[in-house]
Write a protein that holds these residues in place. Structure first.
Motif, PDB file in Angstrom:
ATOM      1  N   GLU A 213       0.820  -1.208   0.000  1.00 46.54           N
ATOM      2  CA  GLU A 213       0.000   0.000   0.000  1.00 46.54           C
ATOM      3  C   GLU A 213       0.851   1.255   0.000  1.00 46.54           C
ATOM      4  O   GLU A 213       0.496   2.260  -0.630  1.00 46.54           O
ATOM      5  CB  GLU A 213      -0.943  -0.001   1.216  1.00 46.54           C
ATOM      6  N   GLU A 214       1.988   1.229   0.693  1.00 49.09           N
ATOM      7  CA  GLU A 214       2.867   2.399   0.698  1.00 49.09           C
ATOM      8  C   GLU A 214       3.457   2.637  -0.690  1.00 49.09           C
ATOM      9  O   GLU A 214       3.520   3.774  -1.167  1.00 49.09           O
ATOM     10  CB  GLU A 214       3.989   2.224   1.727  1.00 49.09           C
ATOM     11  N   ARG A 215       3.884   1.562  -1.347  1.00 48.99           N
ATOM     12  CA  ARG A 215       4.425   1.717  -2.712  1.00 48.99           C
ATOM     13  C   ARG A 215       3.342   2.231  -3.659  1.00 48.99           C
ATOM     14  O   ARG A 215       3.590   3.087  -4.511  1.00 48.99           O
ATOM     15  CB  ARG A 215       4.973   0.384  -3.232  1.00 48.99           C
ATOM     16  N   LYS A 216       2.145   1.720  -3.507  1.00 48.78           N
ATOM     17  CA  LYS A 216       1.037   2.147  -4.362  1.00 48.78           C
ATOM     18  C   LYS A 216       0.752   3.640  -4.182  1.00 48.78           C
ATOM     19  O   LYS A 216       0.553   4.371  -5.166  1.00 48.78           O
ATOM     20  CB  LYS A 216      -0.211   1.318  -4.024  1.00 48.78           C
ATOM     21  N   THR A 217       0.744   4.088  -2.940  1.00 49.03           N
ATOM     22  CA  THR A 217       0.512   5.507  -2.656  1.00 49.03           C
ATOM     23  C   THR A 217       1.636   6.363  -3.225  1.00 49.03           C
ATOM     24  O   THR A 217       1.391   7.456  -3.766  1.00 49.03           O
ATOM     25  CB  THR A 217       0.386   5.727  -1.140  1.00 49.03           C
TER      26      THR A 217
END
Length: 683
Positions: A213-217
């Motif tokens: 989720e952090e990479r996606k954000t």
């Protein structure tokens, strides 16, 4: 210390990006469920996923199972000796080690023992092995000399509880505290000191952001920043965003350009080439027109970003040049000319070629068009051309452009715009929530296409079974129902199935079996349709008891029952109707027609008068399928019916009076079931 953190990291070759999160969530769920079964308490469970690793961290995991008492009730002391011996053997003790307890039914043997909890350290090896074995992997692979299998070759793993390594081998690899970082930015092994420091160590030492989720954000933020700099609007496809997030461990977004001449291609062709083949995002201007820009998500933080961009520009240029060549080559011949080759393309071995299908579709679409006041000539023409673009070079290269290229080429050939649009729109809706065909002609072809496939496959004995649905008939059926219901099309599916069946001409399963089986299948799909709309299941079941072959009529009934349940009198009428049904099921229908002259009590006379009044009013409302008003009229029966059950003994000793009252209830039940079987409503 009674608790410690569990860390499990499985390091692999690059995992399939589209299934990365499915694997990660399945691993987390399996670990969590097994810990619950083992009675091991813990706090938060966190999973991480990158292209090269699946990780689960369990915080504050109990270090040992709690001791527990096991009690097993055995046979009576009066039971045969072999039964007592058998119970003792099942408990791994001798009969004289069993205890005798007193119960309300007499004395029984019981086995009672204390079981000491096992150490968590000794349980985790089997737990992880089971979790890996249970992962939803469609196709596993082997590598090297090992006979172990996984979705991709495994290179390392860590399984630790606190600072202790668990004694286990996985995939012929030893357990250790050593992890690996980014394939290019981190060359040496990383010693993980604790589960709590794992994510930060991987970021600082390994150049890896382990949180999906952090990479996606991060990627989404970088795309929006690039769009702002370029004064453009980024089109962020959620599925593509998830896919590229699964491809990188250290995302860096870079923007490139392509030649403006490629903008002459249909926009979707450009998007497909960039999205499907290169995993690029595209940009549009304020009018929504595509711009000669693309954004790629790199897995490295290059010192020479311009060189990386230039490399991507060199890659996209020939892809777009190929698309431009195919596009121009296709336009040199008419769309209709591509139809001839469909006679060599098999649709299904027993159902003929794609050409056979289009010929059937043409006749069926024309018939449907007449039923819905659409132009049958345009419908027949569009159906004839509906699959022609399958043989164009563009669709052969970019399969997701099927339909869209038919639209473009039909306009290029001078076909009627309604026909051209129908070539694209008859595939709509493609998925849940997708748009519907925009014209009645397109709707007629969309219905004909789906019905032809459904009737054909049911007609050769190949309906969906269990989870197997190779022709996506369930999805096609929901699309069919959405078109009919949401566009308000009054169609009788029973007669359409007959027409479609006879157009096939050589089906092995007889019509009298195909029609009811297929209609049941179609209306069963409405259950999921209404569940998505938050319609209570009891409403669907009540209407199913009174359904016709018209999905639109079914929907009108569902809406009417939903509105009826908001009336103050609805609960009482539903409850009374259930009582009516129960009485009639147990005691029969009495006389076929009740005799009003035999009614003696005021409550039954009032009910009979109310029934006649409702029946007269509903005979008018029902002719217009005005189910809302019909149910409102029926609500007038609530008070008389409730009073009837208060004052009247239906099962009186007077046989004639009893049968007459049963006949009254039977006629009442018929009227109450005009719209739906409201006795099935859970209200």
């Amino acid at each position: 210390m009674n608790h410690a953190d569990l860390l499990f990291e499985l390091g692999t070759e690059e995992l399939p990006p589209k299934s990365l999160m499915t694997l990660s969530k399945a691993l987390e769920l399996s670990v969590t469920m097994q810990l619950k079964e083992l009675g091991l308490a813990h706090t938060e469970v966190t999973s991480y996923a990158t292209p090269r690793r699946l990780t689960v961290i369990v915080e504050c995991l109990q270090l040992q199972q709690s001791d527990r008492q096991e009690r097993r009730r055995g046979p009576s002391v009066k039971a045969p000796s072999n039964a007592i011996d058998g119970f003792a053997r099942s408990c791994n003790v001798s009969p004289n080690e069993l205890i005798v307890i007193d119960t309300e039914k007499g004395q029984y043997y019981e086995f009672d023992r204390s079981i000491k909890g096992l150490k968590t350290l000794d349980l985790m090896g089997n737990l992880i092995q089971k979790a890996l074995a249970d992962l939803p992997i469609a196709k596993r692979m082997r590598w090297g000399a090992s006979r172990d299998e996984f979705v991709r070759p495994v290179q390392w793993f860590i399984l630790s509880l606190g600072s202790d390594l668990i004694d286990i081998e996985l995939f012929d690899l030893p357990n250790s505290h050593q992890s690996r970082g980014h394939r290019f930015h981190s060359q040496s092994a990383i010693t993980i000191t604790s589960a709590a420091s794992y994510a930060q160590q991987m970021r600082a030492e390994g150049h890896v952001i382990v949180s999906f989720e952090e990479r996606k954000t991060m990627i989404q933020s970088q795309i929006l920043e690039q769009a702002k700099v370029l004064k453009a609007m980024a089109v962020i496809d959620e599925n593509l965003l998830d896919e590229v997030t699964g491809l990188v461990e250290w995302p860096t977004c870079l923007t490139g350009r392509f030649d403006r001449r490629f903008l002459e291609l249909p926009a979707q062709a450009l998007i497909s080439s960039m999205k499907e083949h290169q995993k690029y995002f595209h940009f549009v201007d304020e009018q929504g027109e595509i711009l000669p820009l693309f954004l790629t998500v790199s897995n490295i933080n290059s010192k020479n970003a311009a060189q990386v961009i230039a490399g991507n520009e060199r890659v996209i240029r020939p892809r777009l040049a190929d698309a431009a060549f195919f596009f121009e080559a296709d336009k040199k011949t008419s769309l209709e000319s591509h139809n001839r080759a469909l006679d060599k393309v098999v649709f299904q071995a027993e159902l003929g070629t794609v050409m056979d299908k289009t010929l059937r579709m043409s006749q069926l679409a024309a018939s449907i068009a007449k039923d819905i006041d659409a132009d049958s000539i345009l419908a027949a023409r569009a159906a004839t051309l509906s699959k022609a673009d399958l043989n164009t070079q563009m669709v052969l290269e970019f399969s997701d452009l099927q339909g869209l290229m038919g639209h473009v080429y039909a306009l290029n050939d001078g076909e009627d715009p309604i026909v051209a649009a129908a070539l694209e729109q008859h595939y709509w809706p493609k998925f849940a929530g997708d748009r519907l065909p925009e014209s009645s002609v397109a709707s007629a072809i969309a219905i004909a296409d789906r019905l032809d496939t459904l009737v054909g496959l049911f007609g050769i004995g190949q309906p969906p079974t269990g989870s197997k649905d190779p022709y996506a008939l369930r999805r096609a059926t929901v699309g069919l129902l959405r078109i009919i219901i949401e566009q308000g099309l009054e169609l009788d599916l029973g007669s359409l199935v007959i027409k479609a069946y006879h157009l096939h001409g050589n089906l092995s399963v007889p019509l009298d079996k195909v029609q009811p089986q297929l209609l049941d299948f179609i209306f069963d799909r409405l259950r999921a349709y209404y569940e998505d709309q938050k319609v209570a299941i009891d409403i669907y079941l009540a209407v199913m008891q009174k359904k016709s072959n018209s999905p639109l009529d079914f929907d009108r009934r569902v809406n009417a029952v939903t509105e009826f349940l908001m009336l103050d009198s609805a609960p009482a009428l539903v409850a009374s109707n259930k009582r009516v049904s129960n009485i009639l099921v147990k005691n029969g229908m009495g006389e076929k027609v009740f005799d009003a002259t035999l009614l003696v009590e005021p409550a039954e006379i009032t009910l009979a008068n109310a029934l006649n009044k409702v029946r007269d009013e509903n005979s008018v409302e029902g002719t217009h399928a005005n189910y809302h008003d019909a149910l409102k009229v029926m609500a007038q029966l609530a008070d008389p019916l409730e009073q009837f059950f208060t004052d009247i003994m239906v099962m009186t000793e007077d046989e004639g009076l009893k049968n007459n009252r049963l006949a009254l209830l039977a006629e009442l039940q018929i009227e109450l079931g005009r719209v739906a079987d409201i006795s099935l409503l859970a209200r």
